[in-house]
Design a protein around this motif. Structure first.
Motif, short mmCIF file in Angstrom:
data_model
loop_
_atom_site.label_atom_id
_atom_site.label_comp_id
_atom_site.label_asym_id
_atom_site.label_seq_id
_atom_site.Cartn_x
_atom_site.Cartn_y
_atom_site.Cartn_z
N MET A 317 0.83 -1.20 0.00
CA MET A 317 0.00 0.00 0.00
C MET A 317 0.86 1.26 0.00
O MET A 317 0.55 2.25 -0.68
CB MET A 317 -0.92 -0.01 1.22
N THR A 318 1.97 1.24 0.76
CA THR A 318 2.87 2.40 0.79
C THR A 318 3.50 2.64 -0.57
O THR A 318 3.57 3.78 -1.05
CB THR A 318 3.95 2.18 1.85
N LYS A 319 3.95 1.59 -1.20
CA LYS A 319 4.53 1.73 -2.54
C LYS A 319 3.49 2.24 -3.53
O LYS A 319 3.80 3.09 -4.38
CB LYS A 319 5.09 0.39 -3.02
N SER A 320 2.28 1.76 -3.41
CA SER A 320 1.22 2.22 -4.31
C SER A 320 0.94 3.70 -4.10
O SER A 320 0.75 4.46 -5.06
CB SER A 320 -0.05 1.39 -4.09
N ARG A 321 0.94 4.15 -2.84
CA ARG A 321 0.71 5.57 -2.56
C ARG A 321 1.83 6.43 -3.15
O ARG A 321 1.58 7.47 -3.76
CB ARG A 321 0.63 5.78 -1.06
N ASP A 322 3.10 6.01 -2.97
CA ASP A 322 4.22 6.77 -3.51
C ASP A 322 4.18 6.83 -5.03
O ASP A 322 4.47 7.88 -5.62
CB ASP A 322 5.54 6.16 -3.03
N LEU A 323 3.85 5.72 -5.64
CA LEU A 323 3.76 5.72 -7.10
C LEU A 323 2.64 6.63 -7.58
O LEU A 323 2.79 7.34 -8.59
CB LEU A 323 3.53 4.28 -7.60
N TYR A 324 1.54 6.64 -6.87
CA TYR A 324 0.43 7.52 -7.26
C TYR A 324 0.84 8.99 -7.12
O TYR A 324 0.54 9.81 -8.00
CB TYR A 324 -0.79 7.23 -6.39
N ARG A 325 1.53 9.30 -6.03
CA ARG A 325 1.96 10.68 -5.84
C ARG A 325 2.95 11.10 -6.92
O ARG A 325 2.89 12.20 -7.46
CB ARG A 325 2.58 10.81 -4.45
N GLU A 326 3.92 10.23 -7.25
CA GLU A 326 4.88 10.54 -8.29
C GLU A 326 4.20 10.72 -9.64
O GLU A 326 4.54 11.63 -10.41
CB GLU A 326 5.92 9.41 -8.36
N SER A 327 3.21 9.88 -9.93
CA SER A 327 2.49 10.00 -11.19
C SER A 327 1.72 11.31 -11.24
O SER A 327 1.66 11.97 -12.29
CB SER A 327 1.54 8.81 -11.37
N ALA A 328 1.12 11.73 -10.12
CA ALA A 328 0.38 12.99 -10.10
C ALA A 328 1.31 14.17 -10.32
O ALA A 328 0.98 15.11 -11.06
CB ALA A 328 -0.35 13.12 -8.77
N ASP A 329 2.52 14.15 -9.70
CA ASP A 329 3.48 15.24 -9.92
C ASP A 329 3.90 15.31 -11.38
O ASP A 329 4.00 16.40 -11.97
CB ASP A 329 4.70 15.04 -9.02
N ARG A 330 4.17 14.18 -11.98
CA ARG A 330 4.57 14.18 -13.40
C ARG A 330 3.44 14.69 -14.29
O ARG A 330 3.68 15.40 -15.27
CB ARG A 330 4.98 12.77 -13.81
N ALA A 331 2.22 14.34 -13.95
CA ALA A 331 1.10 14.81 -14.75
C ALA A 331 0.96 16.32 -14.64
O ALA A 331 0.68 17.00 -15.65
CB ALA A 331 -0.18 14.11 -14.29
N ASN A 332 1.15 16.89 -13.44
CA ASN A 332 1.08 18.34 -13.28
C ASN A 332 2.18 19.05 -14.06
O ASN A 332 1.97 20.10 -14.67
CB ASN A 332 1.15 18.71 -11.80
N GLU A 333 3.40 18.48 -14.02
CA GLU A 333 4.50 19.07 -14.79
C GLU A 333 4.21 19.04 -16.29
O GLU A 333 4.47 20.01 -17.00
CB GLU A 333 5.79 18.33 -14.48
#
Length: 406
Positions: A317-333
């Motif tokens: 679950m922690t890895k999934s949360r980090d991956l989701y956060r990283e994906s959201a940052d890349r999408a905003n950029e």
């Protein structure tokens, strides 16, 4: 018989299973409880228990668990289940007897099952003929007794068809070459290894029934029983490796002596890759995954497995949360870069988030084309006066001569 090309799952070699019916006026649960406590008091079994419904079995079921050892060191775990009674008024609510209760027994050892080990049935049930627990799944048949074959050919075919559907039991047809004496009329079950006595159903054909029995066997299985011999009936679907020549005996001496050749055939058939019967996979899974009777060491090992499982789930679950956060940052950029590459924002343009991309582009084009439009003429009150004096031009002289000039 079925011709399906898909091989069904087979009975594990460490598992012993049986199914039957308890018929009688005695309370089923009380009979089992007394038997288990009697064996525990005599230290025949290590322990037993009756799990509650909240410990992993369906509502309405009766479940008993027992654990014992064979050969001193091999642990055997067994689970006896009485399925829930059908609801009143349903088609299945009217059994053959009002005092009938179906039971399913599955046992598993720590190594390959040996037919010489004690029968798990005798752990839960007393070896008393009056108890009535030894009725086979097929109505009218019993374990440990001689079951005479019917004389009518249609009834024979119907019986053999039912036996083929009963994958829980081992059905064997024995033909009497001649009418036996009192010793020969006794059932063969007491002469079998202990673990086979309560899963083998013996069908006995009289000397004059050979023709009708073989006619029914040919119609249902495409083979015959030898005169004075025996044959083990296959299940439906039959095991992939079943060959009638491997599981038939040409001569069975019904004189009270041990039928060595027949015992060998039955042992080989029981150890072969037999298909799991209907409901067998669920019974084996329940024994392995819903087991409640544990030693302190087993409970500790189970809790450690649960802790490890929860830790793995939390890490995932922690890895999934980090991956989701990283994906959201890349999408905003990426979105910001897309906005910058779409053009320069002019004064008065709404913020980039307002409106669709098409609307923002159209607005920029509209503002850019305003400068290219011609100036609007002033109103009449502000019109510029025409030139005076020599600068005035007479329109009538433009391209024409006056009359005096002519």
């Amino acid at each position: 018989m079925s011709n399906s090309s898909t091989a069904p799952p087979t009975i594990p070699h460490t598992v012993w299973l049986a199914r039957g019916r308890h018929v009688g006026s005695q309370d089923t649960a009380d009979v089992v409880r007394r038997q288990l406590q009697r064996l525990k008091d005599r230290e025949v079994i290590d322990d037993h228990m009756e799990p509650d419904e909240d410990q992993g079995h369906d509502p309405g079921e009766l479940v008993f668990e027992a654990r014992w050892r064979v050969e001193g060191t091999v642990t055997v775990r067994a689970r006896l289940t009485f399925p829930a009674l059908p609801a009143p008024g349903s088609p299945a609510a009217a059994p053959a007897s009002a005092d009938e209760r179906e039971w399913i027994l599955v046992a598993e050892a720590e190594r390959v099952w040996d037919p010489r080990w004690p029968s798990p049935a005798t752990v839960f049930w007393p070896e008393d003929a009056d108890t009535g627990w030894d009725h086979a799944p097929v109505p009218g048949l019993r374990f440990g007794e001689v079951n005479p074959l019917p004389s009518d050919e249609k009834d024979l075919r119907r019986l053999f068809r039912s036996c083929a559907q009963d994958g829980w039991s081992v059905h064997v047809v024995v033909h009497e070459a001649m009418t036996p004496d009192a010793h020969g009329r006794l059932p063969l079950a007491p002469l079998l290894p202990a673990s086979l006595r309560h899963c083998v159903v013996e069908h006995r054909a009289t000397p004059d029934q050979l023709r009708s029995v073989n006619w029914a066997l040919l119609r249902e299985f495409d083979f015959q029983v030898p005169r004075g011999g025996a044959v083990v009936l296959p299940t439906n679907p039959a095991a992939p490796g079943y060959d009638v020549r491997d599981f038939s005996v040409r001569s069975v001496f019904l004189d009270g002596s041990e039928p060595t050749e027949l015992v060998d055939v039955l042992c080989r058939y029981a150890a072969s890759a037999r298909p799991l019967p209907e409901g067998g996979a669920e019974a084996v899974t329940a024994l392995r995954e819903r087991w409640s009777l544990m030693t302190p060491e087993e409970e500790l090992a189970r809790e450690r497995r649960l802790v490890a499982m929860y830790a793995e789930a939390l890490e995932a679950m922690t890895k999934s949360r980090d991956l989701y956060r990283e994906s959201a940052d890349r999408a905003n950029e990426a979105l910001a870069a897309l906005r910058e590459s779409s053009g320069t924002v002019v004064p008065g343009e709404p913020p980039p988030s307002a409106g669709s991309p098409f609307q923002r582009t159209f607005g920029r084009l509209r503002d850019a084309t305003k400068a290219l439009r011609p100036a609007t003429p002033p109103a009449d009150g502000n019109r510029v006066p025409p030139p005076t004096g020599g600068d005035r031009v007479d329109p009538s002289r433009d391209g024409h001569r006056s009359a005096e000039e002519r």
